[in-house]
Design an enzyme around this catalytic site. Sequence first.
Site, PDB file in Angstrom:
ATOM      1  N   HIS A  18       0.761  -1.103   0.042  1.00  0.00           N
ATOM      2  CA  HIS A  18      -0.053  -0.084  -0.003  1.00  0.00           C
ATOM      3  C   HIS A  18       0.814   1.151  -0.244  1.00  0.00           C
ATOM      4  O   HIS A  18       0.810   2.166  -0.692  1.00  0.00           O
ATOM      5  CB  HIS A  18      -0.931   0.023   1.331  1.00  0.00           C
ATOM      6  CG  HIS A  18      -2.013   1.264   1.339  1.00  0.00           C
ATOM      7  ND1 HIS A  18      -3.042   1.002   0.808  1.00  0.00           N
ATOM      8  CD2 HIS A  18      -1.720   2.467   1.895  1.00  0.00           C
ATOM      9  CE1 HIS A  18      -3.756   2.405   0.983  1.00  0.00           C
ATOM     10  NE2 HIS A  18      -2.640   3.105   1.460  1.00  0.00           N
ATOM     11  N   GLU A  19       1.769   1.363   0.830  1.00  0.00           N
ATOM     12  CA  GLU A  19       2.836   2.282   1.003  1.00  0.00           C
ATOM     13  C   GLU A  19       3.581   2.429  -0.090  1.00  0.00           C
ATOM     14  O   GLU A  19       4.120   3.639  -0.642  1.00  0.00           O
ATOM     15  CB  GLU A  19       3.388   2.551   2.411  1.00  0.00           C
ATOM     16  CG  GLU A  19       2.682   2.308   3.676  1.00  0.00           C
ATOM     17  CD  GLU A  19       1.687   3.593   3.664  1.00  0.00           C
ATOM     18  OE1 GLU A  19       1.920   4.763   3.207  1.00  0.00           O
ATOM     19  OE2 GLU A  19       0.652   3.524   4.124  1.00  0.00           O
ATOM     20  N   HIS A  22       1.952   4.577  -2.979  1.00  0.00           N
ATOM     21  CA  HIS A  22       2.229   6.226  -2.588  1.00  0.00           C
ATOM     22  C   HIS A  22       3.496   6.682  -3.013  1.00  0.00           C
ATOM     23  O   HIS A  22       3.560   7.577  -3.664  1.00  0.00           O
ATOM     24  CB  HIS A  22       1.926   6.337  -1.078  1.00  0.00           C
ATOM     25  CG  HIS A  22       0.329   6.238  -0.546  1.00  0.00           C
ATOM     26  ND1 HIS A  22      -0.862   6.711  -1.431  1.00  0.00           N
ATOM     27  CD2 HIS A  22      -0.117   5.529   0.381  1.00  0.00           C
ATOM     28  CE1 HIS A  22      -1.891   6.520  -0.758  1.00  0.00           C
ATOM     29  NE2 HIS A  22      -1.583   5.667   0.127  1.00  0.00           N
TER      30      HIS A  22
END
Length: 416
Positions: A18-19, A22
């Site tokens: 997920h990170e 980003h």
Amino acid sequence: MSTVLAFILLFGALVFFHELGHFLFAKRAGILCREFAIGFGPKLFAFKKNETVYTIRLLPLGGYVRMAGEDPELIELKPGLRVGLILDNEETVQKIILNQKSKYPNARIIEIERADIEKDLFIQGIEEEDDEQSKIYKIDPKAQIVENGVENQIAPLDRQFASKPLLARTLTIFAGPLFNFLLAIVVFIIIGLLQGVPSEEAKLGVITEDGAAIEAGLKEGDTVQAIDGEKVETWTEIVEIVRDNPGETLTFQIERDNENIEIDVVPKEVEGQGKIGVYAPMDQSVLSAFTYGFTETWFWIKTIFIILGDLISGGFTIDAFGGPVAIYASTEMVAESGFFNLLRWGAMLSINLGIMNLLPIPALDGGRLTFFAIEALRGKPVSKEKEGFVHLIGFSLLMLLMILVTWNDIQRFFLK
């Protein structure tokens, strides 16, 4: 211990990807990423590579990418402040020393008259050795500010999150949930490649050791042509006929080794339904595995949205939610059922994490995307103060909900 390890690896992988979404899109947009963190709280492990500090923190409940400009910049160089400057051969500032200047004997000491470390990148001041000489120094865009021995890279406006075009900011935030969906697709593809994909062919897959099929003499790979004279063409048709006839004798007309034979089978009754102990046939082709990755991910996306819709229409109750404790307990049960089920569980959690983050809730990715949508409609962003206040309230409510959900999970699973 194995469950704890499985939980940490599973949850850590979901947060990491997920990170990573980003992070990669932020880097692509030219945003300075100060920290890539897995977990919250005190640091357990940290190292720095290029511009970013990579950390693992104590509480494995999430993670974050700290991008320049999202929070107020840490340092303000005010007039009258005495600092040390480390210069390169072209007299360009590479480091600005705020204190402990004695540890940098080569630093040029000045008293600041004015400085700009975001837009024009300069610092003007009077040198310590010449009280009457004011000089302007150009600052390198990657210069470091050193305070208490800790270096922090400056963040010019063009490296800050808020300075980027709306599309770049939107993609950076959306990339987190996107990578969760991509992770699920990859995991389902791996399952398809290693285990095969359930097929709709009217064939028998793996035969269990204690079912009615093996007792009757059915074998894996048998092609079912008809049951009690009723022609069947798909696996689903076989399942439906067996399910609807518990305890009844069924005559299977099958093809085996180019021969047509008939075998009588009596489905065992399990919870009111007929079972003969046969799994679906598996398609081992690469194409089917890749197709399975996308179709299975889409299936679970639709399923989760249906569940969310039922929750909204039926009213929210605390028992409808599960926090880290519930995930841990479920992971323990899934891990005991086999490696492939654990992989499948991880893919489903990844999809769930992606969807939850896309909900228009303040402090989550969906909340930030909502503000971007408002900005697109208004033609200008909502003020940082108002947006920050909304996210603060949302974060506080989320923390309260997590505390309540966690306590409810503890009561459900450990205080029965």
